[in-house]
Design an enzyme around this catalytic site. Structure first.
Site, short mmCIF file in Angstrom:
data_model
loop_
_atom_site.label_atom_id
_atom_site.label_comp_id
_atom_site.label_asym_id
_atom_site.label_seq_id
_atom_site.Cartn_x
_atom_site.Cartn_y
_atom_site.Cartn_z
N LYS A 13 -14.36 -0.56 37.33
CA LYS A 13 -14.70 -1.81 38.04
C LYS A 13 -14.26 -1.73 39.51
CE LYS A 13 -12.12 -4.33 35.31
NZ LYS A 13 -11.52 -3.29 34.43
N ARG A 88 -10.88 -13.30 32.86
CA ARG A 88 -10.49 -12.32 31.85
C ARG A 88 -10.12 -12.99 30.51
NH1 ARG A 88 -7.47 -6.90 33.43
NH2 ARG A 88 -8.22 -7.28 35.50
N ARG A 127 -5.26 8.46 36.85
CA ARG A 127 -5.49 7.69 38.09
C ARG A 127 -4.29 7.78 39.03
NH1 ARG A 127 -7.17 1.55 37.71
NH2 ARG A 127 -5.33 1.41 36.40
N ARG A 160 0.31 4.05 38.86
CA ARG A 160 0.69 2.67 38.55
C ARG A 160 1.61 2.64 37.34
NH1 ARG A 160 -4.79 -0.91 38.72
NH2 ARG A 160 -3.87 -1.67 36.79
N ARG A 171 -2.85 -2.70 26.96
CA ARG A 171 -3.89 -3.32 27.81
C ARG A 171 -5.25 -3.29 27.12
NH1 ARG A 171 -3.30 0.18 32.89
NH2 ARG A 171 -5.06 -0.98 33.73
P1 AP5 Z 1 -10.85 2.10 38.23
O1 AP5 Z 1 -12.02 1.88 39.09
O2 AP5 Z 1 -9.49 1.95 38.83
O3 AP5 Z 1 -10.99 1.23 36.89
P2 AP5 Z 1 -10.85 -0.33 36.68
O4 AP5 Z 1 -11.93 -0.72 35.72
O5 AP5 Z 1 -10.77 -1.05 37.97
O6 AP5 Z 1 -9.49 -0.34 35.89
P3 AP5 Z 1 -8.13 -1.11 36.15
O7 AP5 Z 1 -7.10 -0.40 35.30
O8 AP5 Z 1 -7.79 -1.25 37.59
O9 AP5 Z 1 -8.46 -2.44 35.58
P4 AP5 Z 1 -7.52 -3.39 34.92
O10 AP5 Z 1 -8.54 -4.35 34.61
O11 AP5 Z 1 -6.69 -3.02 33.77
O12 AP5 Z 1 -6.37 -3.55 36.02
P5 AP5 Z 1 -6.16 -4.66 37.10
O13 AP5 Z 1 -5.57 -4.04 38.29
O14 AP5 Z 1 -7.39 -5.47 37.27
O15 AP5 Z 1 -11.00 3.56 37.59
C1 AP5 Z 1 -9.97 4.12 36.78
C2 AP5 Z 1 -9.82 5.62 37.08
O16 AP5 Z 1 -11.01 6.32 36.71
C3 AP5 Z 1 -9.61 5.96 38.56
O17 AP5 Z 1 -8.73 7.01 38.64
C4 AP5 Z 1 -11.02 6.36 39.07
O18 AP5 Z 1 -10.91 7.28 40.12
C5 AP5 Z 1 -11.62 6.98 37.82
N1 AP5 Z 1 -13.06 6.72 37.66
C6 AP5 Z 1 -13.70 5.55 37.87
N2 AP5 Z 1 -15.01 5.65 37.57
C7 AP5 Z 1 -15.19 6.93 37.13
C8 AP5 Z 1 -16.34 7.64 36.63
N3 AP5 Z 1 -17.55 7.06 36.53
N4 AP5 Z 1 -16.17 8.92 36.26
C9 AP5 Z 1 -14.97 9.51 36.32
N5 AP5 Z 1 -13.85 8.89 36.79
C10 AP5 Z 1 -13.95 7.61 37.18
O19 AP5 Z 1 -5.10 -5.60 36.38
C11 AP5 Z 1 -3.76 -5.17 36.20
C12 AP5 Z 1 -2.95 -6.27 35.54
O20 AP5 Z 1 -2.98 -7.48 36.34
C13 AP5 Z 1 -3.45 -6.74 34.16
O21 AP5 Z 1 -3.01 -5.90 33.12
C14 AP5 Z 1 -2.82 -8.14 34.10
O22 AP5 Z 1 -1.45 -8.07 33.83
C15 AP5 Z 1 -3.00 -8.65 35.53
N6 AP5 Z 1 -4.28 -9.33 35.71
C16 AP5 Z 1 -5.35 -8.89 36.47
N7 AP5 Z 1 -6.37 -9.78 36.39
C17 AP5 Z 1 -5.94 -10.79 35.59
C18 AP5 Z 1 -6.56 -11.98 35.12
N8 AP5 Z 1 -7.80 -12.32 35.45
N9 AP5 Z 1 -5.85 -12.77 34.29
C19 AP5 Z 1 -4.59 -12.46 33.94
N10 AP5 Z 1 -3.94 -11.35 34.34
C20 AP5 Z 1 -4.61 -10.51 35.16
#
Ligand code: AP5
Length: 220
Positions: A13, A88, A127, A160, A171
């Site tokens: 994402k 979410r 990552r 991270r 997660r």
């Molecule tokens: P990446 O693009 O970073 O993936 P992502 O889907 O953004 O995954 P995240 O782990 O960032 O999402 P998340 O939803 O768990 O974390 P967030 O920070 O939002 O890609 C991942 C890896 O793969 C990278 O290394 C990239 O280079 C590689 N890659 C990408 N696409 C690829 C492809 N096609 N092929 C090969 N490699 C690829 O949230 C963190 C925390 O914040 C949550 O756990 C929670 O505690 C809190 N939080 C966030 N939002 C909320 C909410 N709405 N409500 C409550 N708590 C929240």
């Protein structure tokens, strides 16, 4: 244009939201990045959110809703936004509906990044992130030019805390129980667009660019 990017952790994402927001002049509003900024800034919200994030649990809805609505209001006047990682929970999606109605705003699409568990575990374990510009790399899939160093900022990349194996498993469980019901929620509204996120970045970008172009042309 206004989009929500939905999908399990590691589906890509953030990677795609960053590229597409720059390409189309949209605001990239990433809930996780925003919460991590609050933690680094020691704000009241950051202090409350820290333990939830480190465990891989969700931060309580009211805190996240307030933060995101503030960010959207601040971005108003721009060409639109990509919401990455919000909503979410069904509670967040309902509160967001009220916010959209009150601000006479409509969503264009909710993109559902469907990815297998095996793929997301591999992506999250490898990552590495730049804390300065927020760029995501992967040790093998998307490596930086110089190992461990951000191409743009020239600073050391970090892993991270919530990308450790135990926390990743938690997660994914949180995604299954609390977030995946949003797939039906937005399908019923006719807003859902499914993509298979197991493909490589270039293939996904091509598919998403077609969709964005189509929506932009209709709105123009
Ligand atoms: P990446 O693009 O970073 O993936 P992502 O889907 O953004 O995954 P995240 O782990 O960032 O999402 P998340 O939803 O768990 O974390 P967030 O920070 O939002 O890609 C991942 C890896 O793969 C990278 O290394 C990239 O280079 C590689 N890659 C990408 N696409 C690829 C492809 N096609 N092929 C090969 N490699 C690829 O949230 C963190 C925390 O914040 C949550 O756990 C929670 O505690 C809190 N939080 C966030 N939002 C909320 C909410 N709405 N409500 C409550 N708590 C929240």
């Amino acid at each position: 244009m206004r989009f929500v990017f939905l999908g399990p952790p590691g589906a890509g994402k953030g990677t795609h939201a960053k590229i597409l927001s720059e390409k189309y002049g949209l605001d990239h509003l990433a809930a996780g990045d925003c919460l991590r900024r609050h933690i680094r800034g020691n704000t009241e919200l950051g202090l409350k959110a820290k333990s939830f994030i480190e465990k891989g649990s969700l931060v309580p809805d009211p805190l996240v809703n307030e933060m995101i609505f503030f960010e959207i209001r601040r971005a108003q006047g721009k060409k639109g936004f990509i919401l990455d990682g919000y909503p979410r929970t069904v509670g967040q999606a309902e509160a967001f509906d009220v916010f959209l109605t009150d601000s006479k705003t409509k969503l264009d699409r909710v993109i559902n990044f469907a990815a297998s568990e095996e793929v997301v575990i591999g992506r999250l374990s490898g990552r590495r992130v730049c804390q300065q510009c927020g760029m995501n790399y992967h040790v093998t899939n998307i490596p930086p030019k110089r190992e461990g160093i951000c191409d743009t900022c020239n600073v050391a990349l970090v892993q991270r805390k919530d990308d450790q194996p135990e926390t990743i498993r938690h997660r994914l469980e949180v995604y299954r129980t609390e977030t995946s019901p949003l797939i039906d929620f937005y399908a019923r509204k006719g807003l859902l667009y499914d993509i298979s996120a197991d493909k490589n970045v270039a293939q996904l970008q091509a598919e998403l660019t077609l969709l964005f172009d189509k929506i932009q042309a209709v709105g123009a």
